[in-house]
Design a protein around this motif. Structure first.
Motif, PDB file in Angstrom:
ATOM      1  N   GLU A 174       3.806 -16.212  -6.465  1.00  0.00           N
ATOM      2  CA  GLU A 174       2.873 -15.091  -6.424  1.00  0.00           C
ATOM      3  C   GLU A 174       3.577 -13.840  -5.911  1.00  0.00           C
ATOM      4  OE1 GLU A 174      -1.278 -15.968  -5.068  1.00  0.00           O
ATOM      5  OE2 GLU A 174      -0.299 -17.781  -4.268  1.00  0.00           O
ATOM      6  N   PHE A 175       3.233 -12.686  -6.534  1.00  0.00           N
ATOM      7  CA  PHE A 175       3.765 -11.396  -6.127  1.00  0.00           C
ATOM      8  C   PHE A 175       2.821 -10.808  -5.090  1.00  0.00           C
ATOM      9  CE2 PHE A 175       4.320  -6.717  -7.043  1.00  0.00           C
ATOM     10  CZ  PHE A 175       5.535  -6.609  -6.399  1.00  0.00           C
ATOM     11  N   LYS A 176       3.291 -10.602  -3.874  1.00  0.00           N
ATOM     12  CA  LYS A 176       2.490 -10.101  -2.777  1.00  0.00           C
ATOM     13  C   LYS A 176       3.078  -8.789  -2.268  1.00  0.00           C
ATOM     14  CE  LYS A 176      -0.419 -13.616  -2.190  1.00  0.00           C
ATOM     15  NZ  LYS A 176      -1.908 -13.475  -2.175  1.00  0.00           N
ATOM     16  N   ARG A 177       2.134  -7.822  -1.945  1.00  0.00           N
ATOM     17  CA  ARG A 177       2.535  -6.543  -1.364  1.00  0.00           C
ATOM     18  C   ARG A 177       1.731  -6.306  -0.095  1.00  0.00           C
ATOM     19  NH1 ARG A 177       2.015  -1.566  -4.685  1.00  0.00           N
ATOM     20  NH2 ARG A 177      -0.070  -2.380  -5.154  1.00  0.00           N
ATOM     21  N   TYR A 178       2.427  -5.695   0.893  1.00  0.00           N
ATOM     22  CA  TYR A 178       1.776  -5.411   2.162  1.00  0.00           C
ATOM     23  C   TYR A 178       2.116  -3.990   2.581  1.00  0.00           C
ATOM     24  CZ  TYR A 178       1.532 -10.510   2.195  1.00  0.00           C
ATOM     25  OH  TYR A 178       1.297 -11.813   1.843  1.00  0.00           O
ATOM     26  N   LEU A 179       1.182  -3.377   3.333  1.00  0.00           N
ATOM     27  CA  LEU A 179       1.309  -1.984   3.731  1.00  0.00           C
ATOM     28  C   LEU A 179       1.172  -1.882   5.245  1.00  0.00           C
ATOM     29  CD1 LEU A 179       1.242   1.140   3.219  1.00  0.00           C
ATOM     30  CD2 LEU A 179      -1.264   0.889   3.066  1.00  0.00           C
ATOM     31  N   ILE A 180       2.035  -1.042   5.838  1.00  0.00           N
ATOM     32  CA  ILE A 180       1.923  -0.696   7.256  1.00  0.00           C
ATOM     33  C   ILE A 180       1.914   0.823   7.345  1.00  0.00           C
ATOM     34  CG2 ILE A 180       3.015  -0.805   9.524  1.00  0.00           C
ATOM     35  CD1 ILE A 180       4.248  -3.451   8.722  1.00  0.00           C
ATOM     36  N   THR A 181       0.793   1.404   7.751  1.00  0.00           N
ATOM     37  CA  THR A 181       0.671   2.849   7.923  1.00  0.00           C
ATOM     38  C   THR A 181      -0.217   3.088   9.137  1.00  0.00           C
ATOM     39  OG1 THR A 181      -0.100   4.916   6.944  1.00  0.00           O
ATOM     40  CG2 THR A 181      -1.178   2.871   6.194  1.00  0.00           C
ATOM     41  N   PRO A 182       0.339   3.495  10.274  1.00  0.00           N
ATOM     42  CA  PRO A 182      -0.426   3.552  11.523  1.00  0.00           C
ATOM     43  C   PRO A 182      -1.241   4.843  11.650  1.00  0.00           C
ATOM     44  CG  PRO A 182       1.823   4.152  11.943  1.00  0.00           C
ATOM     45  CD  PRO A 182       1.752   3.819  10.474  1.00  0.00           C
ATOM     46  N   ALA A 190      -1.392  -4.228   9.535  1.00  0.00           N
ATOM     47  CA  ALA A 190      -0.870  -4.475   8.195  1.00  0.00           C
ATOM     48  C   ALA A 190      -2.014  -4.837   7.266  1.00  0.00           C
ATOM     49  CB  ALA A 190       0.165  -5.583   8.245  1.00  0.00           C
ATOM     50  N   TYR A 191      -1.845  -4.422   6.003  1.00  0.00           N
ATOM     51  CA  TYR A 191      -2.863  -4.687   4.996  1.00  0.00           C
ATOM     52  C   TYR A 191      -2.196  -5.268   3.773  1.00  0.00           C
ATOM     53  CZ  TYR A 191      -5.497  -1.474   7.947  1.00  0.00           C
ATOM     54  OH  TYR A 191      -6.110  -0.865   9.014  1.00  0.00           O
ATOM     55  N   GLU A 192      -2.926  -6.179   3.132  1.00  0.00           N
ATOM     56  CA  GLU A 192      -2.465  -6.724   1.860  1.00  0.00           C
ATOM     57  C   GLU A 192      -2.960  -5.829   0.743  1.00  0.00           C
ATOM     58  OE1 GLU A 192      -2.773 -10.730  -0.950  1.00  0.00           O
ATOM     59  OE2 GLU A 192      -3.588 -10.751   1.102  1.00  0.00           O
ATOM     60  N   LEU A 193      -2.061  -5.530  -0.209  1.00  0.00           N
ATOM     61  CA  LEU A 193      -2.390  -4.685  -1.346  1.00  0.00           C
ATOM     62  C   LEU A 193      -2.550  -5.542  -2.584  1.00  0.00           C
ATOM     63  CD1 LEU A 193       0.067  -1.697  -0.792  1.00  0.00           C
ATOM     64  CD2 LEU A 193      -2.358  -1.805  -0.210  1.00  0.00           C
ATOM     65  N   PRO A 194      -3.225  -5.020  -3.596  1.00  0.00           N
ATOM     66  CA  PRO A 194      -3.327  -5.760  -4.858  1.00  0.00           C
ATOM     67  C   PRO A 194      -1.948  -5.961  -5.473  1.00  0.00           C
ATOM     68  CG  PRO A 194      -4.948  -4.006  -4.763  1.00  0.00           C
ATOM     69  CD  PRO A 194      -4.034  -3.793  -3.605  1.00  0.00           C
ATOM     70  N   ALA A 195      -1.792  -7.047  -6.221  1.00  0.00           N
ATOM     71  CA  ALA A 195      -0.516  -7.315  -6.870  1.00  0.00           C
ATOM     72  C   ALA A 195      -0.188  -6.285  -7.925  1.00  0.00           C
ATOM     73  CB  ALA A 195      -0.534  -8.717  -7.474  1.00  0.00           C
TER      74      ALA A 195
END
Length: 727
Positions: A174-182, A190-195
């Motif tokens: 699975e292709f997973k993306r995560y975001l860190i923006t404080p 951290a947040y999970e983004l759509p693939a």
């Protein structure tokens, strides 16, 4: 030319130096043994790698997740999770990372993914590293950003602020993306983004990703950790830089790889716990084990070459020997040996201890499908390390390499112990051998010297036999030589005795016929012979007189030798004897001038005055015969130390160089064959020497310093003055 005297014992000691070849031969033997042991160690280590590689053959799952199927690895894009010695405290201060500073990688313009204005210099850069500990992937980003922009507290947009994007391809594909923006400094969210990269709205918070976002002098620091279970073999990080908060315009993207496409993702190599479990048991058995992929990156490691316990590196300490020899060996011999030998050190520098990538000829050979091995020195040249490598096959392709390393400390220790024992034995053998040879040579030398001394005592300086040689009873060559010398001296003594008595016997036997001839000639003279017959009778009478004189001279020497053996010595003043004799010579030789110099002191000498007078008669008679007409015979008596020296000098013919010592021998004369009507048998100076020897003196002759004649010298020891006693 002077040649040094080398005795028999010295020669034997020199010859025994060849025993020094024994240590050299022993060292060569042990060196060959060491080479054989090294070859055996190499084969054993290759066998170890083959056994471990067999356990890893045809197990693609161990390598697929490690990105070993890549054709090449790009530095910075393909990440390596270095093993960490402990957990990292997530405080954004980076103090826990200081021990790994040499692993840091700087990302700048060469890792630029996007830039809004190519005419402006890139302001965004960061220093990055990832590591693994206890099921977590730790990482940090020390970001250089002059204008950090945070997300608004009530803003739902994630594209109007600085942010960190994380993308991975999980083990399930699975292709997973995560975001860190404080919103502010501190603990990150951290947040999970759509693939789908086209969708940017967060799906859900990801609490498993933890860390800190803290400001720094040049920008900000992100320190985080991610469970390894969330990650796969592909991983990418990208930092998005926004400098205008109002417009939210994206200025640049710098990262390890693009995060919007799984095909563009880089890889991450995390040391495999599965492989570590397989090789973990080897840490108690052989040596340091490495497993690397085909790019040389370390997948697993076990053991330490400083503390391994293999059959080759196990040091066997010799049992303590409490004997005197053992104590002597430890105290004196071992320190001497280790001036040449080297003690295997434990404090050597291991440059590969924390390596994450390995290379070498043995690895290159293993990647080609063959066994490989190599020897290398540590950087401080204190230790030699043997490394062997075997390929790991998956579907007929080499996917990795098993590497085993050991030092040669064990072999060097075995070599040193073997050399110690060998040298100890050689020293004992050499010592006993040298001592035995020395004693043997001393015994031979002693026997030869005793034989020499016996031979010298058997014959005096005049060649007369004084005593016999006692034959040796030892049944060897020197004993045979001693018995041969004894027999020879015995026969020579018998012959010499015969010669010594022959003159007296001849003199005795010839006197009667000489008397008969003389009386017959006297009767013939009374018969009134004619003139011619009278002439022959006169010549015959002269011959008989000459023969009678010869017999008298021969008898004189014999009688003197016999009388000397039974004479008693007395103390007498030598000066009085010399004066009295010289007065008589002036009357006896009125035509000859004499110059006499005698001290007034009496010069007491122990001996027989009559023999001294007879000796002086021979010296004066000899001087008168050779004296140059008209010249004076000089006679002087002086004291030199404890000796009284009489000198008789005359002008005349010089002595031949080779005759200076021979004129005092029997039957030796330097007179010409013709020119004298008196017979000369060479007995005068011989008699003088007999008298000098009897008085423990010396007599010798030499040419005068002015070269005009000859000097005869007589040296006699002065008697010790008697101590006076008071009544």
């Amino acid at each position: 030319m002077w040649h040094p005297r080398i005795g028999l014992r010295t020669k034997v000691v020199i010859l025994s130096l060849f025993l020094l070849c024994l240590p050299w031969l022993g060292y060569e033997y042990v060196w060959e043994m060491e080479k054989t042991l090294r070859n055996g160690q190499e084969r054993t280590l290759e066998g170890t790698t083959q056994a471990l590689a067999t356990a890893l053959h045809e197990r693609p799952k161990l390598f697929h997740t490690q990105a070993s199927f890549l054709t090449q690895v790009e530095k910075g894009r393909d990440l390596y999770a270095y093993p960490l010695s402990g957990p990292i405290q997530l405080d954004g201060k980076l103090n826990d990372w200081s021990d790994y500073a040499h692993r840091f990688l700087r990302y700048g313009q060469e890792y630029e993914i996007y830039k809004q204005d190519d005419g402006k210099p890139l302001a965004l850069a960061f220093t990055h590293m990832v590591g693994k500990y206890n099921g977590f992937l730790y990482g940090f980003f020390d970001v250089t950003d002059p204008f950090p922009v945070y997300r608004g507290a009530n803003s739902l947009s994630i594209e109007r602020s600085d942010r960190l994007m994380i993308a991975t391809l999980t083990a399930s594909g699975e292709f997973k993306r995560y975001l860190i923006t404080p919103i502010r400094d501190g603990w990150i969210s951290a947040y999970e983004l759509p693939a789908d990269p086209a969708l940017t709205s967060p799906v859900a918070p990801e609490t498993r990703i933890q860390g800190q976002w803290q400001p720094s002098a040049d920008g900000y620091v992100i320190e985080l950790r991610i469970p390894l279970s969330m990650l796969g073999s592909k991983l990418g990080f990208a930092l998005y830089d926004v400098n205008d908060k109002r417009s939210g315009q994206l200025d640049a993207i710098v990262g390890t790889s693009a995060t919007d496409d799984q095909l563009k993702l880089g890889t991450v190599l995390v040391p495999s716990p599965e492989i570590e479990e397989i090789i973990k048991g080897m840490r108690h058995n052989t040596s340091r084990i490495w497993v690397v992929d085909k790019h040389g990156r370390v997948l697993a490691k076990s053991g330490d070459i400083r503390s391994t316990s293999s059959v080759w590196t196990r040091e066997s300490e010799p049992e303590g020997d409490s004997s005197l020899w053992g104590e002597f060996s430890r105290q004196y011999l071992r320190p001497l040996y280790y001036r040449i030998l080297t003690q295997p050190p434990r404090d050597f520098i291991d440059s590969l201890q924390d390596s994450t990538e390995l290379s070498g000829s043995h690895i290159d050979k293993a990647l080609q499908g063959q066994l490989g091995s190599t020897w290398r020195l540590t950087p401080d040249n204190k230790a030699v390390v043997l490394a062997a490598a075997s390929p790991i096959w998956i579907d007929d392709q080499v996917m990795g390499v098993v590497i085993a390393e050991e030092t040669t400390h064990g072999i060097r220790t075995l070599r040193n112990q073997a050399l110690e024992k060998l040298f100890n034995i050689i020293l004992i053998v050499m010592g006993m051998g040298t001592a035995s040879l020395f004693l043997f040579a001393s015994n031979i030398s002693r026997r030869i010297r005793r034989l020499r001394d016996d031979a010298e005592r058997a014959i005096d300086s005049q060649g007369r036999i004084q005593q016999g040689i006692t034959p040796s009873r030892v049944q060897d060559e020197i004993g045979d030589l001693s018995r041969s010398f004894a027999s020879t001296v015995q026969r020579l003594g018998q012959y010499t005795h015969y010669l010594e008595n022959m003159s007296s016997r001849l003199s005795h036997e010839l006197r009667t016929p000489v008397a008969v001839v003389r009386s017959s000639l006297e009767h013939l003279e009374l018969q009134g012979l004619d003139e011619r017959s009278a002439k022959y009778v006169q010549r015959a009478s002269e011959g008989v007189s000459r023969l009678s004189l010869i017999l008298n001279n021969m008898s004189e020497a014999t009688r003197l030798e016999q009388s000397l053996a039974h004479s008693e010595t007395v103390l007498f003043p030598l000066t009085e004897v010399i004066r009295g004799c010289m007065q008589g010579y002036q009357l006896t030789f009125p035509q000859q001038r004499f110059s006499v110099t005698v001290p007034d002191a009496p010069l007491m000498v122990s001996g027989v005055p009559e023999y001294i007078a007879q000796l002086l008669d021979k010296l004066i008679a000899n001087a008168c015969e050779f004296c140059k007409p008209g010249s004076a015979i000089e006679v002087s008596l002086t004291v030199q130390g404890k000796q009284a020296v009489l000198e008789v000098s005359n002008q005349g013919p010089l002595l031949p160089g080779e005759m200076a010592t021979q004129i005092f021998e029997s039957m030796v004369s330097v007179r010409p064959p013709q020119g004298s009507d008196k017979p000369h048998l060479g007995l005068g100076l011989y008699i003088a020497r007999l008298v000098a020897d009897f008085h423990q003196g010396q007599i010798w002759a030499s040419n005068r310093a002015d070269g005009l004649g000859v000097c005869l010298y007589l040296s006699l020891p002065l008697a010790k003055p008697e101590k006076s006693h008071k009544d």
